[in-house]
Design an enzyme around this catalytic site. Structure first.
Site, PDB file in Angstrom:
ATOM      1  CE  LYS A  19      -3.894   2.023   2.609  1.00 27.62           C
ATOM      2  NZ  LYS A  19      -4.792   1.895   3.776  1.00 27.62           N
ATOM      3  CB  SER A  55      -8.679   1.132   5.639  1.00 25.68           C
ATOM      4  OG  SER A  55      -9.324   2.343   5.382  1.00 25.68           O
ATOM      5  CB  SER A 113      -8.156   3.873   2.722  1.00 22.26           C
ATOM      6  OG  SER A 113      -7.339   3.206   3.673  1.00 22.26           O
TER       7      SER A 113
HETATM    8  N1  GLN Z   1     -13.401   4.728   6.047  1.00 21.47           N
HETATM    9  C1  GLN Z   1     -12.795   5.191   7.278  1.00 21.47           C
HETATM   10  C2  GLN Z   1     -12.348   6.628   7.146  1.00 21.47           C
HETATM   11  O1  GLN Z   1     -12.453   7.157   6.082  1.00 21.47           O
HETATM   12  C3  GLN Z   1     -11.667   4.295   7.678  1.00 21.47           C
HETATM   13  C4  GLN Z   1     -10.453   4.500   6.895  1.00 21.47           C
HETATM   14  C5  GLN Z   1      -9.322   3.652   7.355  1.00 21.47           C
HETATM   15  O2  GLN Z   1      -9.512   2.661   8.051  1.00 21.47           O
HETATM   16  N2  GLN Z   1      -8.131   4.099   7.015  1.00 21.47           N
HETATM   17  O3  GLN Z   1     -11.905   7.209   8.099  1.00 21.47           O
END
Ligand code: GLN
Length: 496
Positions: free
Chosen positions: A78, A187, A163
């Site tokens: 990532k 995410s 994400s």
């Molecule tokens: N969807 C959540 C956010 O936008 C979690 C994102 C994540 O776990 N990095 O904060």
């Protein structure tokens, strides 16, 4: 020769050991598949030369008799993980062409165990999002497509979750054998659910956060994506370590997670939280959840209804704590030290122009919410309150575990993958609701894993989530394997 990209990590490891093929051959198979899959936009940077060099070095080590736990296994990373000498952007314009002079601890662990890096994977900008649509490199396309009523394939492009959308898409599409992800509110788990892959967010502190671009430091954890529960166990063993460079990493021995895979769950107590039956949840998700309960009961587990009464406050509290920490972490991107710089009349002007040009709209929204909830006069009303709610959420889980619950089973997401653009237009809360089942786990610092449970009527994968006691990831692998054996594995039909 058979398609080498169809093998699991465990299978590839055994075949490499038997010299059925070399690490260079395996890596070449992946590099070829990546080239053909560029329509998915999963990779933001391919590193073929580095991959071949690492694979050749792996073959040389094997010939010399030193074989690491991930010897010759090609992985995607990532783009939130700093990789020495390889561009790292967090998929934000503000990091521009940043090339880190250091390697994150987790990726160092992977390379030390012999893994091969294929390239850097797309993600939501600074990991903020649930659809991979906030990346400055554009959205990732889910390798899965809906089936139309007449059985034909609907070409509407779907999101891979976020994400870590590049990671989930790459593992599902067989353009990485495994991948790194990060999970602040879901995410890893939500994209795993949307792509039919396995993803685990370990206990907070299990993996070092050093060298991973920070979003919300008290919630962020690294974790792997894989195609099977066993593969996820193999990867997590290598991810996890205590690290003096991250004082929140924990000095506990790292168990042999793979040894837990396939062991009996007879007598394990599985909690079913009644608060996770949310309004408007599709019947198919309900059905999958019941199916999961039946599978675990059939394998000898004891099923117990439990109550986690503060669940309903988790999402609003998360959307105070996470932006508060993000606004503080993102203060470092000022155009002076690294990344993008838009020069203004004076230093303040330079800060403002740089930040306005470098951050996308979702990141700007989080910074504004974060600075607001931390500002004098609002700090007690919002931030301190959210922290108190967080303690209550954790206590709910503590009580369940004290009463003998070994793991909690819930749906992973309130829907299957949705279309690109479907939820990113208007109300941001629509997108935030994706995290309804996952954020509690980060708020409480617990381990959580998503395992594919089945397909919905449109032929899209749905996931089940297992939540465990702190530092008892083995239980998740044990129980997750039972679900995988019952549900089977899911691979998208290739259209790219
Ligand atoms: N969807 C959540 C956010 O936008 C979690 C994102 C994540 O776990 N990095 O904060």
């Amino acid at each position: 020769m058979t398609d080498l990209t169809a093998l699991t990590i465990a299978e590839a490891r055994d075949a490499l050991a038997k010299k059925d093929f070399t690490a260079v051959e395996l890596t070449d198979a992946y590099l070829g598949a990546m080239e053909k899959a560029r329509a998915l936009n999963a990779y933001v940077l391919e590193t073929p030369e580095k991959a071949r060099a690492m694979a050749a070095a792996s073959d040389a080590r094997r010939a010399a008799g030193t074989v690491g736990a991930l010897e010759g296994i090609p992985l995607g990373v990532k783009d939130l993980y700093c990789t020495e000498g390889v561009r790292t952007t967090a998929c934000s314009k503000i990091l521009d062409d940043f090339v880190p002079p250091y390697e994150s601890t987790v990726t160092s662990n992977l390379w030390a165990d012999g893994a091969v890096m294929l390239g850097k994977l797309n993600n939501d900008e600074f990991a903020m999002g649930s659809s991979n649509e906030t990346s400055c490199f554009g959205p990732v396309v889910n390798p899965w497509r809906r089936k139309a009523a007449d059985g034909s394939i609907d070409p509407t492009p779907l999101v891979p979750g976020g994400s870590s959308g590049g990671s989930s898409a790459a593992v599902a599409a067989h353009i990485a054998l495994g991948a790194t992800g990060t999970d602040t509110g879901g995410s890893i788990r939500q994209p795993a659910a949307f792509t039919g892959t396995v993803g685990i967010k370990p206990t907070y502190g299990r993996c070092s956060r050093w060298g991973i671009v920070a979003f919300a430091s008290s919630l962020d954890q690294a974790g792997p994506f894989a195609r099977t529960v066993r593969d996820a166990a193999i990867l997590l063993k290598s991810f996890a370590s205590v690290d003096p460079k991250d004082t929140t990493s924990v000095d506990l021995p790292v168990p042999d997670y793979e040894a837990a895979v396939g062991t009996s769950i007879k007598g394990k107590v599985i909690g079913i939280p009644k608060e996770y039956r949310v309004d408007g949840m599709p019947a198919e998700i309900e059905t999958l959840w019941s199916q999961g309960i039946d599978w675990l009961r059939a394998a000898g587990a004891e099923i117990r209804e439990i109550s986690l009464p503060h669940t309903k406050y988790a999402l609003p509290a998360y959307y105070i704590v996470a932006p508060a920490e993000a606004s503080s972490n993102l203060a470092r991107y000022d155009g002076i030290r690294y990344g993008l710089r838009v020069t203004g009349d004076d230093i303040t002007d330079t800060y403002e122009l740089t930040r306005a040009a470098g951050f996308g709209s979702e990141v700007r929204r989080r910074i504004m919410i974060g600075t607001y909830v931390l500002s004098a006069g609002y700090y007690d009303a919002y931030y301190v309150r959210a922290q108190k709610v967080r303690t209550l959420i954790k206590r709910d889980f503590d009580l369940a575990f004290q009463a003998g619950v070994d793991a909690v089973l819930t749906p992973a997401t309130p829907s299957s993958a949705f279309g690109i653009g479907e939820k990113s237009g208007g109300d941001p809360v629509e997108m935030y609701l994706n995290d309804i089942f996952t954020v509690t786990v980060n708020m409480a610092g617990l381990p959580g894993m998503v395992v594919p449970g089945g397909l919905d009527a449109k032929g899209l994968p749905l996931g089940l989530q297992l939540i465990g006691r702190p530092f008892e990831e083995e239980t998740l692998f044990q129980v997750g394997e039972v679900i995988e054996q019952a549900a089977g594995r899911f691979t998208p039909a290739k259209w790219w």
